[in-house]
Design an enzyme around this catalytic site. Sequence first.
Site, PDB file in Angstrom:
ATOM      1  N   HIS A 276       1.457   4.177  -0.947  1.00  0.00           N
ATOM      2  CA  HIS A 276       1.252   5.430  -0.913  1.00  0.00           C
ATOM      3  C   HIS A 276       3.124   5.320  -0.348  1.00  0.00           C
ATOM      4  O   HIS A 276       3.605   6.618  -1.528  1.00  0.00           O
ATOM      5  CB  HIS A 276       0.731   6.990   0.171  1.00  0.00           C
ATOM      6  CG  HIS A 276       1.622   8.215  -0.539  1.00  0.00           C
ATOM      7  ND1 HIS A 276       1.236   9.151  -0.638  1.00  0.00           N
ATOM      8  CD2 HIS A 276       2.404   7.917   0.542  1.00  0.00           C
ATOM      9  CE1 HIS A 276       1.528  10.241  -1.186  1.00  0.00           C
ATOM     10  NE2 HIS A 276       2.639   9.437  -0.376  1.00  0.00           N
ATOM     11  N   GLU A 277       3.446   5.274   0.634  1.00  0.00           N
ATOM     12  CA  GLU A 277       5.380   5.183   0.248  1.00  0.00           C
ATOM     13  C   GLU A 277       6.123   4.255  -0.634  1.00  0.00           C
ATOM     14  O   GLU A 277       6.445   4.211  -1.289  1.00  0.00           O
ATOM     15  CB  GLU A 277       5.216   4.556   1.734  1.00  0.00           C
ATOM     16  CG  GLU A 277       5.146   5.918   2.919  1.00  0.00           C
ATOM     17  CD  GLU A 277       5.770   7.097   2.973  1.00  0.00           C
ATOM     18  OE1 GLU A 277       7.180   7.263   2.325  1.00  0.00           O
ATOM     19  OE2 GLU A 277       5.227   7.431   2.923  1.00  0.00           O
ATOM     20  N   HIS A 280       5.770   5.741  -4.271  1.00  0.00           N
ATOM     21  CA  HIS A 280       7.702   6.649  -4.294  1.00  0.00           C
ATOM     22  C   HIS A 280       8.508   5.820  -4.553  1.00  0.00           C
ATOM     23  O   HIS A 280       9.095   5.682  -5.601  1.00  0.00           O
ATOM     24  CB  HIS A 280       7.714   7.249  -3.380  1.00  0.00           C
ATOM     25  CG  HIS A 280       7.040   8.574  -2.481  1.00  0.00           C
ATOM     26  ND1 HIS A 280       7.005   9.392  -3.515  1.00  0.00           N
ATOM     27  CD2 HIS A 280       6.017   8.379  -1.169  1.00  0.00           C
ATOM     28  CE1 HIS A 280       5.475  10.411  -3.177  1.00  0.00           C
ATOM     29  NE2 HIS A 280       5.681   9.906  -1.553  1.00  0.00           N
ATOM     30  N   GLU A 354       4.129  13.706  -4.657  1.00  0.00           N
ATOM     31  CA  GLU A 354       3.041  13.125  -3.665  1.00  0.00           C
ATOM     32  C   GLU A 354       1.769  12.901  -4.632  1.00  0.00           C
ATOM     33  O   GLU A 354       0.830  12.370  -4.164  1.00  0.00           O
ATOM     34  CB  GLU A 354       2.982  14.018  -3.103  1.00  0.00           C
ATOM     35  CG  GLU A 354       4.540  14.659  -1.972  1.00  0.00           C
ATOM     36  CD  GLU A 354       4.890  13.302  -1.266  1.00  0.00           C
ATOM     37  OE1 GLU A 354       3.625  12.915  -0.669  1.00  0.00           O
ATOM     38  OE2 GLU A 354       5.651  13.143  -1.438  1.00  0.00           O
ATOM     39  N   ASP A 358       0.005   9.184  -4.116  1.00  0.00           N
ATOM     40  CA  ASP A 358      -1.327   9.055  -3.888  1.00  0.00           C
ATOM     41  C   ASP A 358      -2.107   8.073  -5.017  1.00  0.00           C
ATOM     42  O   ASP A 358      -3.090   7.468  -3.798  1.00  0.00           O
ATOM     43  CB  ASP A 358      -2.241  10.190  -3.517  1.00  0.00           C
ATOM     44  CG  ASP A 358      -1.646  11.123  -2.080  1.00  0.00           C
ATOM     45  OD1 ASP A 358      -1.554  10.977  -1.482  1.00  0.00           O
ATOM     46  OD2 ASP A 358      -2.075  12.347  -1.693  1.00  0.00           O
TER      47      ASP A 358
HETATM   48 ZN   LIG Z   1       5.012  11.041  -0.265  1.00  0.00          ZN
END
Ligand SMILES: [Zn+2]
Length: 410
Positions: A276-277, A280, A354, A358
């Site tokens: 997930h990070e 980004h 976000e 995801d």
């Molecule tokens: Zn996040």
Amino acid sequence: MKPESILLIILIISIVSYLFDQALDFINLKAMKKDIPAEIESFYNKENYQKSLAYQREQSKFSFITSALSFLLSLGMLIFGGFGYIDTLLRPFFQNEITLALVFFGCIMIASDLLTMPFQWYAIFVIEEKYGFNKTTIQTFISDKLKGYILGAVIGGALLSLLIFLINYIGPDFWIWFGLVAATVILFVNMFYTSLLLPLFNKLTPLADGELKTAIETFAQKVDFPLDNIFVMNGSKRSAKANAFFSGIGRKKKIVLYDTLIDKHTTDELVSVLAHEVGHFKKKHIIWSYLISIAQVFFVLFVLSKMVFNENLSIALGGSQQAIHLNLIAFGILFSPISGITGLFMSMLSRKNEFEADAFAKETFDGNALSNALRKLSVDSLSNLYPHPLYVFFHYSHPPLLQRLDALKD
Ligand SMILES: [Zn+2]
């Protein structure tokens, strides 16, 4: 505009924003539900869920009290010209405008920190303690405070001095130059956060060789993520709450995992959190949020340049003559409705990001593992499962858990 009219506008803004925030908090508290959603039923027992409701209720009530007190205090300062009074009091002792401003803000910050300290104390050592989150010792609390003061004095003091220097010596065009400095500082903080700032407060140890490290490295390689180092941070020193993030700009990324996160999750769940990070980074959220915050800084400074030379702002706050530090406070309040609106757009963007991160984790690694990690994180932090949609709209940087789980479903 006359000082009286400026003060009136400042008071109206303060009152309306206070009432608005309290109303949002209130409807959010009322939106709480007693049942456990099916999606996370197996992660909660009834007792823990009741505990989470009690935790949120207690936090909200506490925040009603603290915000009311701080609102009344700042309202009093405004109505009775408290800021101007402090300025008049200090002025005879300091010839230099920069020194005067530094002492002025120093006094206000220390006074407000001393006044709020009992409340910070209560929040950590009573509320967080009661629900089993608190791990902070009194020594850590005090040393965090001292380090915070020193860091704030050095960085904040340097920036404030430079700002006033540029305002005085360059005039209305100061905003361009100070904007460039601020952009550089933000960039440096982003670059050196993990290597310089974080170690002041926490211990970072490189992640030991083993299953987890191999799994993270394999994933980084698969998605071509420029991984430099993986660290474990002793988050457990302060709180049982868990987190993970990475920092660094360019081709050297450091991943930081809280020890509390590692303790409670499987390898797959941990890699999915990192995925997930990484999402980004891959979706360019990080570079965009940097660029947007720079644009915001320039915009704020530009508006400031139109107001900072206006003597009536200082007089509105009770000052006897024009003072840059008084004008900065008046500007801070007058600008807050605009920063509220830009903040709203930033939160909307952040929630969209976000979902994208995801989705990236789902595509490149495992959506189920991420779902389980999110469930555990939410259960462990006793987070609110039914926040009011309006509250989410104004305040949430992350979508509520149930929405994220919904989006992660096949
Ligand atoms: Zn996040």
